[in-house]
Design a protein around this motif. Sequence first.
Motif, PDB file in Angstrom:
ATOM      1  N   VAL A 102     -83.240  10.971  59.581  1.00 17.58           N
ATOM      2  CA  VAL A 102     -81.940  10.923  58.902  1.00 17.58           C
ATOM      3  C   VAL A 102     -82.118  10.010  57.702  1.00 17.58           C
ATOM      4  O   VAL A 102     -82.642   8.894  57.818  1.00 17.58           O
ATOM      5  CB  VAL A 102     -80.825  10.383  59.821  1.00 17.58           C
ATOM      6  CG1 VAL A 102     -79.506  10.276  59.047  1.00 17.58           C
ATOM      7  CG2 VAL A 102     -80.657  11.280  61.043  1.00 17.58           C
ATOM      8  N   THR A 103     -81.723  10.497  56.525  1.00 21.09           N
ATOM      9  CA  THR A 103     -81.887   9.720  55.294  1.00 21.09           C
ATOM     10  C   THR A 103     -80.565   9.646  54.548  1.00 21.09           C
ATOM     11  O   THR A 103     -79.631  10.413  54.806  1.00 21.09           O
ATOM     12  CB  THR A 103     -82.950  10.351  54.382  1.00 21.09           C
ATOM     13  OG1 THR A 103     -82.503  11.656  53.981  1.00 21.09           O
ATOM     14  CG2 THR A 103     -84.291  10.472  55.087  1.00 21.09           C
ATOM     15  N   ASN A 104     -80.492   8.724  53.603  1.00 18.91           N
ATOM     16  CA  ASN A 104     -79.339   8.668  52.706  1.00 18.91           C
ATOM     17  C   ASN A 104     -79.813   8.422  51.283  1.00 18.91           C
ATOM     18  O   ASN A 104     -81.028   8.426  51.009  1.00 18.91           O
ATOM     19  CB  ASN A 104     -78.326   7.615  53.167  1.00 18.91           C
ATOM     20  CG  ASN A 104     -78.857   6.192  53.093  1.00 18.91           C
ATOM     21  OD1 ASN A 104     -80.016   5.953  52.756  1.00 18.91           O
ATOM     22  ND2 ASN A 104     -78.016   5.239  53.432  1.00 18.91           N
ATOM     23  N   THR A 105     -78.880   8.217  50.372  1.00 17.57           N
ATOM     24  CA  THR A 105     -79.236   8.088  48.951  1.00 17.57           C
ATOM     25  C   THR A 105     -78.568   6.849  48.365  1.00 17.57           C
ATOM     26  O   THR A 105     -77.632   6.948  47.570  1.00 17.57           O
ATOM     27  CB  THR A 105     -78.801   9.337  48.165  1.00 17.57           C
ATOM     28  OG1 THR A 105     -77.392   9.541  48.362  1.00 17.57           O
ATOM     29  CG2 THR A 105     -79.549  10.565  48.637  1.00 17.57           C
ATOM     30  N   PRO A 106     -79.027   5.656  48.744  1.00 13.22           N
ATOM     31  CA  PRO A 106     -78.380   4.424  48.269  1.00 13.22           C
ATOM     32  C   PRO A 106     -78.488   4.275  46.751  1.00 13.22           C
ATOM     33  O   PRO A 106     -79.521   4.549  46.157  1.00 13.22           O
ATOM     34  CB  PRO A 106     -79.158   3.324  48.991  1.00 13.22           C
ATOM     35  CG  PRO A 106     -80.482   3.937  49.309  1.00 13.22           C
ATOM     36  CD  PRO A 106     -80.202   5.386  49.587  1.00 13.22           C
ATOM     37  N   GLY A 107     -77.387   3.870  46.157  1.00 10.98           N
ATOM     38  CA  GLY A 107     -77.382   3.569  44.724  1.00 10.98           C
ATOM     39  C   GLY A 107     -77.161   4.754  43.820  1.00 10.98           C
ATOM     40  O   GLY A 107     -76.908   4.578  42.625  1.00 10.98           O
ATOM     41  N   GLY A 108     -77.214   5.960  44.349  1.00 10.38           N
ATOM     42  CA  GLY A 108     -77.124   7.126  43.484  1.00 10.38           C
ATOM     43  C   GLY A 108     -75.803   7.277  42.768  1.00 10.38           C
ATOM     44  O   GLY A 108     -75.751   7.782  41.645  1.00 10.38           O
ATOM     45  N   ASN A 109     -74.719   6.861  43.420  1.00  9.39           N
ATOM     46  CA  ASN A 109     -73.414   6.985  42.764  1.00  9.39           C
ATOM     47  C   ASN A 109     -72.760   5.628  42.510  1.00  9.39           C
ATOM     48  O   ASN A 109     -71.549   5.540  42.291  1.00  9.39           O
ATOM     49  CB  ASN A 109     -72.477   7.872  43.595  1.00  9.39           C
ATOM     50  CG  ASN A 109     -72.195   7.304  44.978  1.00  9.39           C
ATOM     51  OD1 ASN A 109     -72.610   6.192  45.308  1.00  9.39           O
ATOM     52  ND2 ASN A 109     -71.483   8.058  45.788  1.00  9.39           N
ATOM     53  N   SER A 110     -73.561   4.570  42.545  1.00 10.98           N
ATOM     54  CA  SER A 110     -73.011   3.218  42.406  1.00 10.98           C
ATOM     55  C   SER A 110     -72.297   3.020  41.075  1.00 10.98           C
ATOM     56  O   SER A 110     -71.196   2.447  41.017  1.00 10.98           O
ATOM     57  CB  SER A 110     -74.121   2.172  42.549  1.00 10.98           C
ATOM     58  OG  SER A 110     -74.673   2.199  43.840  1.00 10.98           O
ATOM     59  N   ARG A 111     -72.896   3.482  39.987  1.00 14.13           N
ATOM     60  CA  ARG A 111     -72.265   3.338  38.681  1.00 14.13           C
ATOM     61  C   ARG A 111     -70.939   4.083  38.631  1.00 14.13           C
ATOM     62  O   ARG A 111     -69.934   3.569  38.116  1.00 14.13           O
ATOM     63  CB  ARG A 111     -73.216   3.838  37.583  1.00 14.13           C
ATOM     64  CG  ARG A 111     -72.602   3.998  36.208  1.00 14.13           C
ATOM     65  CD  ARG A 111     -72.062   2.721  35.619  1.00 14.13           C
ATOM     66  NE  ARG A 111     -73.081   1.709  35.436  1.00 14.13           N
ATOM     67  CZ  ARG A 111     -72.864   0.555  34.789  1.00 14.13           C
ATOM     68  NH1 ARG A 111     -71.684   0.289  34.273  1.00 14.13           N
ATOM     69  NH2 ARG A 111     -73.836  -0.327  34.684  1.00 14.13           N
ATOM     70  N   ALA A 112     -70.921   5.291  39.175  1.00 10.79           N
ATOM     71  CA  ALA A 112     -69.697   6.094  39.159  1.00 10.79           C
ATOM     72  C   ALA A 112     -68.579   5.388  39.925  1.00 10.79           C
ATOM     73  O   ALA A 112     -67.433   5.318  39.457  1.00 10.79           O
ATOM     74  CB  ALA A 112     -69.961   7.475  39.743  1.00 10.79           C
ATOM     75  N   VAL A 113     -68.895   4.871  41.114  1.00 10.35           N
ATOM     76  CA  VAL A 113     -67.877   4.197  41.915  1.00 10.35           C
ATOM     77  C   VAL A 113     -67.402   2.928  41.209  1.00 10.35           C
ATOM     78  O   VAL A 113     -66.196   2.638  41.169  1.00 10.35           O
ATOM     79  CB  VAL A 113     -68.413   3.872  43.319  1.00 10.35           C
ATOM     80  CG1 VAL A 113     -67.383   3.070  44.119  1.00 10.35           C
ATOM     81  CG2 VAL A 113     -68.775   5.146  44.063  1.00 10.35           C
ATOM     82  N   ALA A 114     -68.330   2.170  40.647  1.00  6.66           N
ATOM     83  CA  ALA A 114     -67.953   0.938  39.951  1.00  6.66           C
ATOM     84  C   ALA A 114     -67.024   1.222  38.780  1.00  6.66           C
ATOM     85  O   ALA A 114     -66.045   0.495  38.554  1.00  6.66           O
ATOM     86  CB  ALA A 114     -69.202   0.206  39.472  1.00  6.66           C
ATOM     87  N   GLU A 115     -67.301   2.273  38.031  1.00  5.82           N
ATOM     88  CA  GLU A 115     -66.427   2.618  36.914  1.00  5.82           C
ATOM     89  C   GLU A 115     -65.057   3.067  37.415  1.00  5.82           C
ATOM     90  O   GLU A 115     -64.031   2.796  36.779  1.00  5.82           O
ATOM     91  CB  GLU A 115     -67.079   3.694  36.050  1.00  5.82           C
ATOM     92  CG  GLU A 115     -68.294   3.185  35.284  1.00  5.82           C
ATOM     93  CD  GLU A 115     -68.846   4.198  34.298  1.00  5.82           C
ATOM     94  OE1 GLU A 115     -68.227   5.268  34.118  1.00  5.82           O
ATOM     95  OE2 GLU A 115     -69.912   3.913  33.707  1.00  5.82           O
TER      96      GLU A 115
END
Length: 323
Positions: A88-101
């Motif tokens: 099981v994997t995830n994608t940390p940080g991939g949408n961090s900029r989008a969420v922060a904005e």
Amino acid sequence: MPHIHISSPIHPAVVEAARARAEVSLAYGPGAVPLDAVAGRVDAVLLRSGAFTDEMMAGCPRLRIIARHGVGTDTVDSPAAARRGIWVTNTPGGNSRAVAEHVFALTLALGRRLTIASDETRRGRWAEDRAALNGIELEGRTLGLLGMGNIGAIVADIGRALGMTVIVADPALDQALPHVVPLDELLARADVLSLHVPLLPATHHIIDAAALVRMKPGAILINTGRGGLVDETALAAALRAGHLGGAGLDVLEAEIADMVAPMPHNRLPIAELPNLIVTPHVAGQTDEALMKVGMTALAEIAAVLAGGRPTHPVNAPATPFQP
């Protein structure tokens, strides 16, 4: 050729990239194929939304990886997957900029009363009471962060660029740092409080009636994390009473598998709260973020199907599945 099953809509370019290396079935759109129709030959699942249980895994004898399109894996039975040799994997940080904005999209909309101003203008009352639409400037204000992960760090950078003072409450940080403060101080000082902690038993309703009372009068609360962090009934009461200046929520406690369920009006009477903005868990949904997250999830699948280890594992299969 391996088979990849994709649970929910993702960036079209990611789908095309997947089709270049595998047979692909989509559980959405025209000709949607449910998982149970292809379970016997699925090698990988790219899971954007929905649950993945041990029972579902049992029906997929070839399954080697469940790659989450996002960070949260609470809807996946990761221990069961490990027992079955499934990554099981995830994608940390991939949408961090989008969420922060999105944090600041909500903050600015509330601080400048944009939704109220827009509604008034659409009703033809744009010049009747401009004083009621007076907003605030963020420069010189205090930005409080509950939690400081990837997204919180970007929110802090944006806040400082806007001239805000940043303070943080996070037990994982060095408590001697000058910007790290206890939770009570965070609540009392923050003009804008943004939540960036995972939903755990210890953080469920961490912003409850008592915490809301301790918040600075007129403060803005932003939650782009998990709905269960906030006691929504208490929040509605604080907003109706005028104690808070506003609240922006991208997540609600009634969400089920990343979808917003109908909200009973006696729990969060959205229509009655002009100082509340609610968006349907779309903070991370930008074209750039969808491409980045999708390609990262696909890279994890490619690594595992080639016999390697993923870069962002959530579990640790004792004996990874071998075809």
